[in-house]
Write an enzyme that holds these catalytic residues in place. Structure first.
Site, short mmCIF file in Angstrom:
data_model
loop_
_atom_site.label_atom_id
_atom_site.label_comp_id
_atom_site.label_asym_id
_atom_site.label_seq_id
_atom_site.Cartn_x
_atom_site.Cartn_y
_atom_site.Cartn_z
CD GLU A 230 -2.65 -1.25 2.74
OE1 GLU A 230 -3.31 -0.76 3.05
OE2 GLU A 230 -3.59 -2.26 2.60
CG HIS A 248 -6.57 0.04 4.96
ND1 HIS A 248 -5.29 0.15 5.33
CD2 HIS A 248 -6.64 0.09 5.69
CE1 HIS A 248 -5.03 -0.91 6.27
NE2 HIS A 248 -6.48 -0.62 7.23
#
Length: 275
Positions: A230, A248
């Site tokens: 990420e 997220h």
């Protein structure tokens, strides 16, 4: 007090502080902890602790606290939203209309009602998901070696859950045992046309194996809020039109963040007073 410190800035300034509060983006590495001469408590405003070197904290006698229940409802609601978005082609329909396409016949979906939902991990978030799925008329089963029985779902062994569930949703931490817990073997076991949702942690699902399962149609659709790396930027998953991706945001609600902020402040103060 200092805010927004990361990397070298955090290492340079942490020595003066008694407490450190972080969310998921800040990595509290061994280097940070060893530079923290006065640190007594690390507070994580959220659930997962994989961004904190817990062994290094233990060695230094630093207490680590988190807020495991504060954002449970937020994540559970996103999970339900992902399941519906996958089942009803919501994202593809939206993008199609924005591209002047009217794909009504191509976007025949499936109902959640009457289907079996398999929950892997029946902790705080898993329980909140189970409550909501039962209200939607789903049969709810779960796998969790730490939970022998439940009043809201029926326990199954993992392989049986994978073989028989129409929807599978993950709600467990990322550890050495759970890394790539869902991989090529597990996808082969699943029902044809299963829907998979991961709003837990990236890395639990082998993304390469998931890509091939989505391409082949074995997995009808997937809803992913978390990823192995990420931010997600270079991934073959982005090419697919049967995957729903969010950055997220499971805990990112006004209400959830307010609860997490209040709870972590209280826990950090309690830890400092206890010393």
């Amino acid at each position: 007090t200092a805010y927004g410190l990361k990397g070298h800035d955090l290492i340079e300034k942490i020595a003066d502080f008694d407490a450190l509060i972080v969310r998921s983006a800040t990595k509290v590495t061994r280097e940070v902890i060893e530079a923290a001469k006065n640190l007594k408590v690390i507070g994580r405003a959220g659930v997962g602790l994989d961004n904190i070197d817990l062994e290094a904290a233990r060695e230094r006698g630093i207490e680590v606290v988190n807020t495991p229940g504060a954002t449970a409802i937020s994540v559970a609601e996103l999970t339900i939203g992902m399941m519906i978005a996958c089942a009803r082609n919501v994202v593809r329909g939206t993008l199609g209309i924005k591209s002047s396409l009217w794909e009504k016949k191509a976007l025949k979906g499936i109902e959640l009602f009457g289907k079996r939902a398999g929950i892997i991990g029946l902790g705080r978030i898993g329980r909140e998901v189970a409550k909501r799925l039962k209200c939607l008329g789903m049969e709810v089963v779960y796998y969790d070696p730490l939970v022998s029985e439940s009043d809201i779902a029926r326990p199954l062994e993992l392989d049986e859950l994978l073989r028989t569930s129409d929807f599978i949703t993950l709600h467990l931490p990322l550890t050495e045992k759970t890394r790539h817990m869902i991989g090529e073997r597990e996808f082969e076991m699943m029902k044809e046309g299963v829907i998979l949702v991961n709003c837990a942690r990236g890395g639990i699902v082998d993304e390469e194996a998931l890509y091939h399962a989505l391409k082949s149609g074995k997995v009808r659709a997937a809803g992913l809020d978390v990823f192995e790396v990420e931010p997600l930027n270079r991934s073959k998953l982005i090419e697919l039109n049967n995957v729903v991706l969010t950055p997220h945001i499971g805990a990112q609600t006004v209400e959830g963040q307010k609860r997490a902020g209040i709870e972590i402040a209280r826990k950090v103060l309690e830890a400092l007073k206890g010393r």
